[in-house]
Write a protein that holds these residues in place. Structure first.
Motif, PDB file in Angstrom:
ATOM      1  N   LEU A 271      -1.296  71.990   9.479  1.00 16.45           N
ATOM      2  CA  LEU A 271      -2.551  72.739   9.348  1.00 16.45           C
ATOM      3  C   LEU A 271      -3.689  71.994  10.043  1.00 16.45           C
ATOM      4  O   LEU A 271      -4.509  72.607  10.736  1.00 16.45           O
ATOM      5  CB  LEU A 271      -2.894  72.940   7.873  1.00 16.45           C
ATOM      6  CG  LEU A 271      -4.240  73.595   7.572  1.00 16.45           C
ATOM      7  CD1 LEU A 271      -4.296  75.014   8.139  1.00 16.45           C
ATOM      8  CD2 LEU A 271      -4.512  73.597   6.067  1.00 16.45           C
ATOM      9  N   GLY A 272      -3.743  70.664   9.868  1.00 14.17           N
ATOM     10  CA  GLY A 272      -4.794  69.881  10.500  1.00 14.17           C
ATOM     11  C   GLY A 272      -4.732  69.955  12.014  1.00 14.17           C
ATOM     12  O   GLY A 272      -5.761  70.133  12.684  1.00 14.17           O
TER      13      GLY A 272
ATOM     14  N   LEU B   5      -9.499  67.438  11.576  1.00 12.20           N
ATOM     15  CA  LEU B   5      -9.460  65.988  11.757  1.00 12.20           C
ATOM     16  C   LEU B   5      -9.279  65.271  10.423  1.00 12.20           C
ATOM     17  O   LEU B   5      -8.538  64.284  10.322  1.00 12.20           O
ATOM     18  CB  LEU B   5     -10.744  65.524  12.441  1.00 12.20           C
ATOM     19  CG  LEU B   5     -10.854  65.836  13.945  1.00 12.20           C
ATOM     20  CD1 LEU B   5     -12.257  65.530  14.444  1.00 12.20           C
ATOM     21  CD2 LEU B   5      -9.813  65.044  14.738  1.00 12.20           C
ATOM     22  N   VAL B   6      -9.965  65.770   9.393  1.00  9.26           N
ATOM     23  CA  VAL B   6      -9.847  65.165   8.057  1.00  9.26           C
ATOM     24  C   VAL B   6      -8.403  65.258   7.570  1.00  9.26           C
ATOM     25  O   VAL B   6      -7.850  64.283   7.036  1.00  9.26           O
ATOM     26  CB  VAL B   6     -10.801  65.851   7.062  1.00  9.26           C
ATOM     27  CG1 VAL B   6     -10.494  65.420   5.629  1.00  9.26           C
ATOM     28  CG2 VAL B   6     -12.254  65.548   7.403  1.00  9.26           C
TER      29      VAL B   6
ATOM     30  N   ARG C 209      -5.932  62.151   6.942  1.00  7.28           N
ATOM     31  CA  ARG C 209      -5.374  62.027   5.594  1.00  7.28           C
ATOM     32  C   ARG C 209      -3.878  61.783   5.647  1.00  7.28           C
ATOM     33  O   ARG C 209      -3.305  61.159   4.760  1.00  7.28           O
ATOM     34  CB  ARG C 209      -5.678  63.310   4.823  1.00  7.28           C
ATOM     35  CG  ARG C 209      -5.174  63.362   3.389  1.00  7.28           C
ATOM     36  CD  ARG C 209      -5.698  64.610   2.700  1.00  7.28           C
ATOM     37  NE  ARG C 209      -5.103  64.788   1.380  1.00  7.28           N
ATOM     38  CZ  ARG C 209      -4.037  65.543   1.142  1.00  7.28           C
ATOM     39  NH1 ARG C 209      -3.442  66.182   2.133  1.00  7.28           N
ATOM     40  NH2 ARG C 209      -3.555  65.666  -0.080  1.00  7.28           N
ATOM     41  N   ARG C 210      -3.254  62.276   6.697  1.00  4.93           N
ATOM     42  CA  ARG C 210      -1.805  62.137   6.846  1.00  4.93           C
ATOM     43  C   ARG C 210      -1.417  61.129   7.920  1.00  4.93           C
ATOM     44  O   ARG C 210      -0.250  61.080   8.331  1.00  4.93           O
ATOM     45  CB  ARG C 210      -1.189  63.499   7.196  1.00  4.93           C
ATOM     46  CG  ARG C 210      -1.163  64.462   6.016  1.00  4.93           C
ATOM     47  CD  ARG C 210      -0.145  64.005   5.017  1.00  4.93           C
ATOM     48  NE  ARG C 210      -0.182  64.801   3.800  1.00  4.93           N
ATOM     49  CZ  ARG C 210       0.586  64.582   2.741  1.00  4.93           C
ATOM     50  NH1 ARG C 210       1.440  63.592   2.750  1.00  4.93           N
ATOM     51  NH2 ARG C 210       0.484  65.332   1.677  1.00  4.93           N
ATOM     52  N   LYS C 211      -2.368  60.333   8.404  1.00  2.00           N
ATOM     53  CA  LYS C 211      -2.075  59.446   9.540  1.00  2.00           C
ATOM     54  C   LYS C 211      -0.956  58.461   9.243  1.00  2.00           C
ATOM     55  O   LYS C 211      -0.221  58.062  10.139  1.00  2.00           O
ATOM     56  CB  LYS C 211      -3.344  58.697   9.958  1.00  2.00           C
ATOM     57  CG  LYS C 211      -3.861  57.708   8.921  1.00  2.00           C
ATOM     58  CD  LYS C 211      -5.106  56.985   9.445  1.00  2.00           C
ATOM     59  CE  LYS C 211      -5.612  55.972   8.410  1.00  2.00           C
ATOM     60  NZ  LYS C 211      -6.812  55.250   8.915  1.00  2.00           N
ATOM     61  N   ARG C 212      -0.812  58.057   7.995  1.00  2.00           N
ATOM     62  CA  ARG C 212       0.219  57.091   7.654  1.00  2.00           C
ATOM     63  C   ARG C 212       1.630  57.671   7.813  1.00  2.00           C
ATOM     64  O   ARG C 212       2.612  56.951   7.823  1.00  2.00           O
ATOM     65  CB  ARG C 212       0.035  56.589   6.218  1.00  2.00           C
ATOM     66  CG  ARG C 212       0.206  57.655   5.139  1.00  2.00           C
ATOM     67  CD  ARG C 212      -0.092  57.071   3.763  1.00  2.00           C
ATOM     68  NE  ARG C 212       0.089  58.024   2.700  1.00  2.00           N
ATOM     69  CZ  ARG C 212      -0.814  58.917   2.327  1.00  2.00           C
ATOM     70  NH1 ARG C 212      -1.965  58.983   2.973  1.00  2.00           N
ATOM     71  NH2 ARG C 212      -0.581  59.729   1.333  1.00  2.00           N
TER      72      ARG C 212
END
Length: 275
Positions: free
Chosen positions: A216-217, A261-262, A266-269
């Motif tokens: 979604l992001g 972007l948020v 939030r899921r970058k890890r």
């Protein structure tokens, strides 16, 4: 086609049945919804989710998308007119003198449609106790195809076109004028199909756990960045936008890009799992 210029004069109406016009725009919506359903259906089958869940979800989304897109156009782009003619918001008619004429729904805003879909999914998720981000990740994939086909419908209507080009190439929308213009409908349609391909790739590499909100992001960031950029080449839809630095489409796209972007950060890890 002549010297890189395409002269476009397509009749928006395909045929009529008992006086009811069948238009390319309506057909584009129908095909877009149909393809989106098939794409999401395949995802549900792959993940062994009962199709009855999808059928119920589709009803919510259809209602939310249409109401949101219609209300979005009326309130974002022509609020004064529709406050004075509220009946035309929900009925495909227009008052001409003392009579009413069928004109179809002339005006559906994609940003409003997005809001309507989000609200519909929120209601559905709360009712069925389903993870809302899980649903939105999958709906986002199919939505890009729907959006692309709707822009093809705009092309067939000779509407939402671009600003004049250098004159050596472009589309001449003969129903309006004889000026070569950017075919922004095609720019958007092609962009959305490319985004669809990327979302499918992310979905195939992500797991159920890591995909919650990530797809979604990416969708929100890329889809509305493309929209923001293409708006630079697009003619303003309503007069009040002429005095604005950013038009309404760009202004409404900014919050969507930020939210995207948020969600990604939030899921970058989890992004390492996609490598």
């Amino acid at each position: 086609m002549k010297n890189g210029i395409i002269y476009w004069d397509v009749d928006p109406e395909i045929f009529s049945i008992l006086g009811f016009p069948i238009r390319y725009y309506g057909l584009s919506w129908a095909l877009g919804i149909g393809f989106a359903y098939l794409i999401i259906k395949k995802i549900y089958q792959k993940e062994k989710i009962p199709l009855s869940n999808l059928e119920q979800l589709s009803t919510y989304i259809l209602i939310g998308a249409f109401l949101g897109a219609r209300l979005g156009h009326c309130f974002f782009y022509e609020p004064t007119y529709y406050f004075q003619n509220p009946l035309e918001i929900i009925l495909p008619i227009k008052k001409v003198g003392e009579a009413f004429e069928f004109i179809g729904f002339q005006g559906l805003a994609s940003h409003g449609g997005l809001i309507g879909i989000v609200i519909a999914i929120l209601i559905y998720a709360r009712k069925t106790r389903t993870n809302m981000l899980w649903i939105m990740d999958r709906v986002a994939i199919g939505s890009t195809v729907t959006a692309a086909l709707i822009r093809i419908g705009n092309l067939m209507n000779s509407e939402i076109y671009g600003k004049p080009t250098s004159g050596n190439w472009g589309f001449v929308f003969e129903r309006d004028d004889l000026i070569p213009r950017h075919p922004t409908q095609l720019y958007e349609a092609c962009s959305y199909l490319l985004i669809f391909g990327l979302l499918v790739l992310i979905y195939k590499r992500a797991t159920k756990m890591t995909s919650n909100g990530l797809i979604l992001g990416v969708f929100l960031m890329l889809f509305f960045t493309a929209r923001f950029v293409i708006e630079i080449y697009k003619e303003n839809q309503v007069g009040f936008e002429d005095s604005m630095t950013l038009n309404m489409g760009q202004i409404l796209s900014i919050p969507c890009i930020i939210l995207g972007l948020v969600l990604i950060l939030r899921r970058k890890r989890h992004l390492v799992h996609l490598g």
